[in-house]
Design an enzyme around this catalytic site. Structure first.
Site, mmCIF file in Angstrom:
data_model
loop_
_atom_site.group_PDB
_atom_site.id
_atom_site.type_symbol
_atom_site.label_atom_id
_atom_site.label_comp_id
_atom_site.label_asym_id
_atom_site.label_seq_id
_atom_site.Cartn_x
_atom_site.Cartn_y
_atom_site.Cartn_z
ATOM 1 N N CYS A 1 45.414 90.756 -9.839
ATOM 2 C CA CYS A 1 46.745 91.318 -9.631
ATOM 3 C C CYS A 1 47.699 90.892 -10.739
ATOM 4 O O CYS A 1 48.847 91.325 -10.771
ATOM 5 C CB CYS A 1 47.304 90.884 -8.281
ATOM 6 S SG CYS A 1 46.229 91.329 -6.913
ATOM 7 N N CYS B 1 57.224 88.946 -7.280
ATOM 8 C CA CYS B 1 57.117 87.598 -7.861
ATOM 9 C C CYS B 1 57.784 86.572 -6.946
ATOM 10 O O CYS B 1 57.281 85.454 -6.764
ATOM 11 C CB CYS B 1 57.790 87.537 -9.234
ATOM 12 S SG CYS B 1 57.037 88.620 -10.456
#
Lengths: 138, 405
Positions: free
Chosen positions: A37, A106
Site C-alpha cells: 500500500c 496517513c
C-alpha cells in the site's frame, strides 16, 4: 500538490526516529500498514511505572505526510498517560498538519499505530486488548 | 555552473527550444492568417508556412508530407487512429490487439472500442517490458484489423521491436498503429523502414509547443483511411476538421527539423549522462533498474530504491529536482504504476520507483547534483524505514502478516 510547512518541517527534521527494545515489558510496539500500500508505520511507546509514556519512537516507510503524521504522533504521545493517548484522534493530526483529503489515510494509519502500540503494551502487562472500532477512512 | 531547479521529467513534457519560439512568433502577429483562406495574402502565407512545416515533420519520420494529419496532440492522435480505423474498417472485422503497458490514451480508447462492440486483446509484456512476438502473432485472428503497440514506453523507455511487429502485421494483412510520442525526435523513426501504417506523435515531447501533434496516415502500400472523429470543414484530407493551429504547426515543424539535425548528438551526449546517473545510483544497495536496458531510449532510466517510498523520496529534493515516481501517492488513484506492475514488479518496488527523463538542456553538473541528492535522501529515508531495519535484521518481509488497508 504542495505540502504544508508543518509537513515539510516534520519531514526534514523528524522527531523521535528510532527503535526501542520491543522485548521490554515497558515497551509497546505497533506495526501497521503494508508495503504493497506504500505505507508502513512502526510506532513504539515506553511506559513508566505510573502509566506515563516517557518515550516514543517511530520508523515509517511512506510519503512525506505519513512520515510527518508519525513524527507528530510521537511528539504528542510523550508525557501523556496511556489512557490519554487512547483518545488521540486522526482528525487532530489532519488539522495540525493541514493534510489534504487524499492524505487523510496517513493520519488514520498513525492513529492505528498508536492503538496497536497501546494494545501491545497492555497485553504484555496482562491487560486485555482494547477493541477499537474500525477506522472509517482508508 | 549548476542551474537549479533541475528538470528531469522530460517524458512528461519538454521545454520549448528558444529557436522554436522564435520561428513561431511572427505567426501570432503579422502572419496570423487562416491557412484555409484561399483568396488573400494572409491565408497564402499561413498555408505556405503549414506546408513547409509538414515537409519538416514528414522528413523527420521518413514520410510524405501528404501523410501528416495535424491534431491537437497525441491523445487525439491515438483516439483518431484507433476509433477511426475501427469505424473505417468495420466491414473487415472488429478485433484490435494492444499491450497492457500502453499509454492511457490508447488503453482507454480501447475500452471505448469494447463498449462499442469491438473486441480487444491486451498482450502481457515480458519482465523486461517487451512484448512477446509469438504471442502477438498467436493473438491475430480473421477479424483482427489493427495492432496498436507503442514505439517506446513513457515510464521505462523500453523500445518495442517495431520492425518485427510490422512483419507480422503485414503477413496477416493487419494495420499497424504506433503511439510514438516518446520515440520521435529522440531516436531514428522511419515509418517505411519500420512498416508503420499509422503513428501518433506530438510537438511538446520534442522541444516544441504544447497543443499540436500529428497523426501519420500511410497513403500507399496500403492506402489507409480513418473515419473523422470530429465533423466540420473537412480539413486535413477530411480526417480532422478544425482551423489549423498555424503558430503551433510552425513550431512543431521547426522542432522536427532541429530534432532531425541534432538527434544523434543529443542522444550520444544524453546516453553518457544517463549511464553515469544510473551506474552511480545503482551503487546504492538494493536498487533495481526497471525494464530492458538494451532496447531503451538513450535519455531514460527507471530505478526502484527498495524499502523507500517514491513520493517520500521525491519530497527530499523536489524543490530543486523535478522527477516523477511510479508511487501511488503521486497519482489520484492511489494505485502504483500499472506499467511497472505489468513487468511483474511487486507493489512495494513499484511504490519505490523514480523515473529519470533527461533532455536537451540537461547538464552534467545537474546530473552530479541529482546523484548526490537522490543518494543522500535514499540513505536518510532508509534510516527512517522500518522495512529497511527488518531487511537488515534478516527478517523476511513476506513472512509478516501485513494489515492491508
Amino acid at each position: 500538490m504542495a505540502y504544508s510547512d508543518k509537513v515539510i518541517d516534520h519531514y526534514q527534521n523528524p522527531k523521535n526516529v528510532g527503535t526501542l527494545d520491543k522485548s521490554s515489558k515497558n515497551v509497546g510496539t505497533g506495526l501497521v500498514g503494508a508495503p504493497e500500500c506504500g505505507d508502513v508505520m512502526r510506532l513504539q511507546i515506553e511506559v513508566d511505572e505510573t502509566g506515563v509514556i516517557k518515550d516514543a519512537k517511530f520508523k515509517t516507510f511512506g510519503c512525506g505526510s505519513a512520515i510527518a503524521s508519525s513524527s507528530l504522533a510521537t511528539e504528542w504521545l510523550k508525557g501523556k498517560t496511556v489512557d490519554q493517548a487512547i483518545s488521540i484522534d486522526n482528525m487532530d493530526i489532519v488539522e495540525e498538519l493541514n493534510l489534504p483529503p487524499v492524505k487523510i489515510h496517513c493520519s488514520v494509519l498513525a492513529e492505528d499505530a498508536i492503538k496497536a502500540a497501546i494494545n501491545d503494551y497492555r497485553v504484555k502487562n496482562g491487560l486485555e486488548a482494547i477493541k477499537f472500532e474500525e477506522s472509517v477512512v482508508h | 555552473m549548476l542551474k537549479l531547479p533541475v528538470y528531469l521529467d522530460n517524458n512528461a513534457t519538454t521545454a520549448c527550444d528558444p529557436r522554436v519560439v522564435d520561428a513561431m512568433l511572427p505567426y501570432f502577429t503579422e502572419n496570423f492568417g487562416n491557412a484555409a483562406s484561399r483568396n488573400h495574402p494572409f491565408g497564402w502565407s499561413a498555408e505556405e508556412a503549414v506546408d513547409y512545416a509538414r515537409e519538416q515533420i514528414a522528413a523527420l519520420i521518413g514520410a510524405d508530407a501528404k501523410e501528416i494529419i495535424f491534431t491537437s496532440g497525441a491523445t487525439e492522435g491515438d483516439n483518431l487512429a484507433i476509433k477511426g480505423v475501427f469505424e473505417m474498417y468495420a466491414s473487415k472485422g472488429n478485433h484490435i490487439i494492444t499491450a497492457t503497458t500502453e499509454h492511457k490514451a490508447v488503453l482507454d480508447t480501447c475500452k471505448h472500442i469494447e463498449k462499442s462492440g469491438g473486441e480487444v486483446t491486451y498482450l502481457q509484456v515480458k519482465e523486461d517490458g517487451l512484448i512477446d512476438l509469438n504471442e502477438l502473432e498467436g493473438a491475430i485472428k480473421d477479424t483482427t484489423i489493427l495492432i496498436a503497440i507503442m514505439y517506446a514506453n513513457n515510464e521505462i523507455g523500453v523500445i518495442q521491436p517495431m520492425r518485427e511487429i510490422s512483419i507480422i502485421a503485414r503477413k496477416h494483412g493487419v494495420l499497424l498503429f504506433s503511439d510514438a510520442v516518446q520515440a520521435v525526435g529522440k531516436i531514428p523513426v522511419n515509418v517505411n523502414k519500420d512498416g508503420i501504417d499509422l503513428m501518433a506523435f506530438t510537438a511538446h515531447k520534442m522541444y516544441g509547443p504544447k497543443g499540436i501533434g500529428a497523426l501519420y496516415v500511410r497513403r500507399k502500400n496500403p492506402r489507409v483511411k480513418v473515419t473523422a472523429q470530429m465533423d466540420g470543414g473537412g480539413h486535413e484530407r477530411g480526417m480532422r476538421s478544425g482551423t489549423l493551429n498555424v503558430p503551433g504547426i510552425v513550431g512543431f515543424g521547426k522542432a522536427a527539423e532541429l530534432a532531425r539535425l541534432e538527434m544523434d548528438e543529443d542522444a550520444k551526449r544524453l546516453s553518457v549522462l544517463r549511464d553515469k546517473l544510473q551506474s552511480e545510483l545503482m551503487s546504492i544497495e538494493e536498487t533495481y533498474v526497471n525494464g530492458n536496458e538494451d532496447h531503451r531510449l538513450p535519455h531514460v532510466t527507471n530505478i526502484s530504491f527498495k524499502h523507500v517510498e517514491g513520493e517520500g523520496l521525491l519530497m527530499g529534493f523536489n524543490k530543486n529536482i523535478a522527477l516523477s515516481s511510479g508511487s501511488a501517492c503521486t497519482s489520484a488513484s492511489l494505485e502504483p504504476s500499472y506499467v511497472l506492475k505489468a513487468l511483474g514488479l511487486g507493489d512495494d518496488l513499484a511504490h519505490s520507483s523514480l523515473r529519470f527523463g533527461l533532455g536537451r538542456f540537461t547538464t552534467e553538473e545537474q546530473i552530479d547534483y541529482t546523484i548526490e541528492q537522490v543518494r543522500n535522501t535514499v540513505l536518510k529515508l532508509r534510516e527512517m524505514s522500518p522495512l529497511w531495519e527488518m531487511y537488515k535484521e534478516g527478517i523476511d518481509l513476506n513472512s509478516i502478516e501485513w494489515a492491508h488497508h
